[in-house]
Design an enzyme around this catalytic site. Sequence first.
Site, mmCIF file in Angstrom:
data_model
loop_
_atom_site.group_PDB
_atom_site.id
_atom_site.type_symbol
_atom_site.label_atom_id
_atom_site.label_comp_id
_atom_site.label_asym_id
_atom_site.label_seq_id
_atom_site.Cartn_x
_atom_site.Cartn_y
_atom_site.Cartn_z
ATOM 1 N N ALA A 41 -18.272 -7.400 69.127
ATOM 2 C CA ALA A 41 -18.478 -6.458 68.023
ATOM 3 C C ALA A 41 -18.110 -7.109 66.698
ATOM 4 O O ALA A 41 -18.815 -6.947 65.691
ATOM 5 C CB ALA A 41 -17.646 -5.198 68.257
ATOM 6 N N THR A 212 -12.579 -24.974 64.128
ATOM 7 C CA THR A 212 -11.816 -24.284 63.082
ATOM 8 C C THR A 212 -10.345 -24.651 63.246
ATOM 9 O O THR A 212 -9.834 -24.741 64.363
ATOM 10 C CB THR A 212 -12.018 -22.758 63.126
ATOM 11 O OG1 THR A 212 -11.557 -22.257 64.378
ATOM 12 C CG2 THR A 212 -13.469 -22.388 62.914
ATOM 13 N N ASP A 216 -5.921 -25.314 57.820
ATOM 14 C CA ASP A 216 -6.426 -26.666 57.515
ATOM 15 C C ASP A 216 -7.948 -26.712 57.417
ATOM 16 O O ASP A 216 -8.530 -27.801 57.319
ATOM 17 C CB ASP A 216 -5.946 -27.667 58.579
ATOM 18 C CG ASP A 216 -4.449 -27.891 58.475
ATOM 19 O OD1 ASP A 216 -3.921 -27.788 57.350
ATOM 20 O OD2 ASP A 216 -3.809 -28.134 59.514
ATOM 21 N N THR A 240 -5.880 -11.832 62.419
ATOM 22 C CA THR A 240 -6.792 -11.320 63.446
ATOM 23 C C THR A 240 -8.236 -11.358 62.935
ATOM 24 O O THR A 240 -8.520 -10.884 61.840
ATOM 25 C CB THR A 240 -6.445 -9.848 63.792
ATOM 26 O OG1 THR A 240 -5.065 -9.777 64.067
ATOM 27 C CG2 THR A 240 -7.247 -9.357 64.983
ATOM 28 N N ASP A 244 -13.658 -15.066 64.160
ATOM 29 C CA ASP A 244 -14.915 -14.318 64.292
ATOM 30 C C ASP A 244 -15.628 -14.209 62.942
ATOM 31 O O ASP A 244 -16.856 -14.302 62.861
ATOM 32 C CB ASP A 244 -14.651 -12.918 64.850
ATOM 33 C CG ASP A 244 -14.146 -12.975 66.289
ATOM 34 O OD1 ASP A 244 -14.481 -13.938 66.994
ATOM 35 O OD2 ASP A 244 -13.408 -12.060 66.687
ATOM 36 N N THR A 276 -10.594 -11.986 55.101
ATOM 37 C CA THR A 276 -10.162 -11.335 56.350
ATOM 38 C C THR A 276 -8.663 -11.522 56.585
ATOM 39 O O THR A 276 -7.962 -10.564 56.949
ATOM 40 C CB THR A 276 -10.964 -11.902 57.542
ATOM 41 O OG1 THR A 276 -12.330 -11.525 57.385
ATOM 42 C CG2 THR A 276 -10.454 -11.384 58.873
ATOM 43 N N GLY A 281 -5.872 -5.455 60.089
ATOM 44 C CA GLY A 281 -6.892 -4.792 60.886
ATOM 45 C C GLY A 281 -7.947 -5.751 61.387
ATOM 46 O O GLY A 281 -7.821 -6.973 61.261
HETATM 47 P P1 ATP Z 1 -8.319 -15.910 65.341
HETATM 48 O O1 ATP Z 1 -8.139 -16.134 66.818
HETATM 49 O O2 ATP Z 1 -7.041 -15.543 64.604
HETATM 50 O O3 ATP Z 1 -9.455 -15.035 64.985
HETATM 51 P P2 ATP Z 1 -9.149 -18.661 65.362
HETATM 52 O O4 ATP Z 1 -7.976 -19.336 66.007
HETATM 53 O O5 ATP Z 1 -10.378 -18.485 66.161
HETATM 54 O O6 ATP Z 1 -8.698 -17.311 64.688
HETATM 55 P P3 ATP Z 1 -8.717 -20.247 62.978
HETATM 56 O O7 ATP Z 1 -9.025 -21.680 63.112
HETATM 57 O O8 ATP Z 1 -7.280 -19.838 63.014
HETATM 58 O O9 ATP Z 1 -9.593 -19.455 64.045
HETATM 59 O O10 ATP Z 1 -9.303 -19.681 61.602
HETATM 60 C C1 ATP Z 1 -10.698 -19.674 61.318
HETATM 61 C C2 ATP Z 1 -10.897 -19.921 59.844
HETATM 62 O O11 ATP Z 1 -10.238 -18.880 59.096
HETATM 63 C C3 ATP Z 1 -10.312 -21.234 59.337
HETATM 64 O O12 ATP Z 1 -11.225 -22.312 59.515
HETATM 65 C C4 ATP Z 1 -10.061 -20.902 57.864
HETATM 66 O O13 ATP Z 1 -11.246 -21.071 57.086
HETATM 67 C C5 ATP Z 1 -9.700 -19.412 57.912
HETATM 68 N N1 ATP Z 1 -8.238 -19.281 57.937
HETATM 69 C C6 ATP Z 1 -7.428 -19.143 59.010
HETATM 70 N N2 ATP Z 1 -6.122 -19.109 58.645
HETATM 71 C C7 ATP Z 1 -6.120 -19.223 57.300
HETATM 72 C C8 ATP Z 1 -5.089 -19.263 56.288
HETATM 73 N N3 ATP Z 1 -3.787 -19.189 56.632
HETATM 74 N N4 ATP Z 1 -5.455 -19.376 54.988
HETATM 75 C C9 ATP Z 1 -6.759 -19.435 54.621
HETATM 76 N N5 ATP Z 1 -7.779 -19.414 55.530
HETATM 77 C C10 ATP Z 1 -7.467 -19.323 56.839
#
Ligand code: ATP
EC number: 2.7.1.15
Length: 299
Positions: A41, A212, A216, A240, A244, A276, A281
């Site tokens: 979703a 991702t 970083d 959260t 996605d 996000t 949420g």
């Molecule tokens: P989740 O499981 O929390 O949905 P994920 O582990 O699949 O996330 P991440 O690599 O943590 O994915 O985050 C995805 C993208 O979100 C990152 O590439 C970045 O662009 C953005 N992002 C995540 N954390 C941050 C942060 N602290 N500040 C700015 N952007 C962030």
Amino acid sequence: MHAYVIGNVAVDETIRVEQWPLAGASIFGSHGSSDLGGKGANQAVVMARCGLTTSLVAPVGAEFRAQSIAERLATEPVECRLLRQEGRSSDFSIIFTTPDGENAIVTTTDAAENLRPEDALPAIREAQPGDLAVFQGNLSGATTEALLTEARRRGMVTAFNPSPLRPSFQDLWPLVDIAFLNAGEALALTGASGEAAAAVLHARGVRDVVLTLGADGALLSGGSAPLRVAAAPANVVDTTGAGDTFMGVALASAFLRGARLDELALIHAARASALTVSRKGTLNAFPSIEEMSAILAQL
Ligand code: ATP
């Protein structure tokens, strides 16, 4: 171009507690928030808010939650095929949060785990060559494999986010055109990180790999030289749905321009994900239609 997201939908209920409940105890709590989530979703709503024609194909149970899921999704620009599973409950999460910011989450998966390929195949069979088929890790390995196979047979572009992880995902890579993984998933599935992890997936047949990396940023490997895109600045409140948001916006940005995944798609995705993570949420935290439109207009 039409995107079909085949995945889960779940109701998230957050309950605030002063301390964790112990076995045998009854304790008081207060309502924190209610939201809709589930990776299927989430990604479908993100792509639809970007303006990409998107269908969500997702299993629900045969009880009251199915109705509230349908009502909430009706407020989004996504077309829904909610596949009702008799005798099962819709998937839901109970999230306990404590005043120190800790949380504990229990998620049911009866609907997603038990979706059979034949339930979702009619939706995929409407697709045209070049349409996008998007999958995550919540359906069973066998169902995911059957649906990916059919999507490929129809000439669809397949995108896969192997989260939550399952060992059987190792067999799916030859069916995947585009993979999105975070650092932990990349390490678990390839034994490597960064460009080395992407190389393992390319060798298994994946065309474009996006890793991702949280704050970083992200890495794209597939076209010419691998490229890195920084995360956009954010006041982080709740991460959260960051992944996605990133995947949905990157895919929508590229497909709306008729392009292969590129640097601009990742820049758009990073800006949207920064919004996000700055809000609490799930669907309620994602950028709105107006915000998506402003992000996608930036060059
Ligand atoms: P989740 O499981 O929390 O949905 P994920 O582990 O699949 O996330 P991440 O690599 O943590 O994915 O985050 C995805 C993208 O979100 C990152 O590439 C970045 O662009 C953005 N992002 C995540 N954390 C941050 C942060 N602290 N500040 C700015 N952007 C962030």
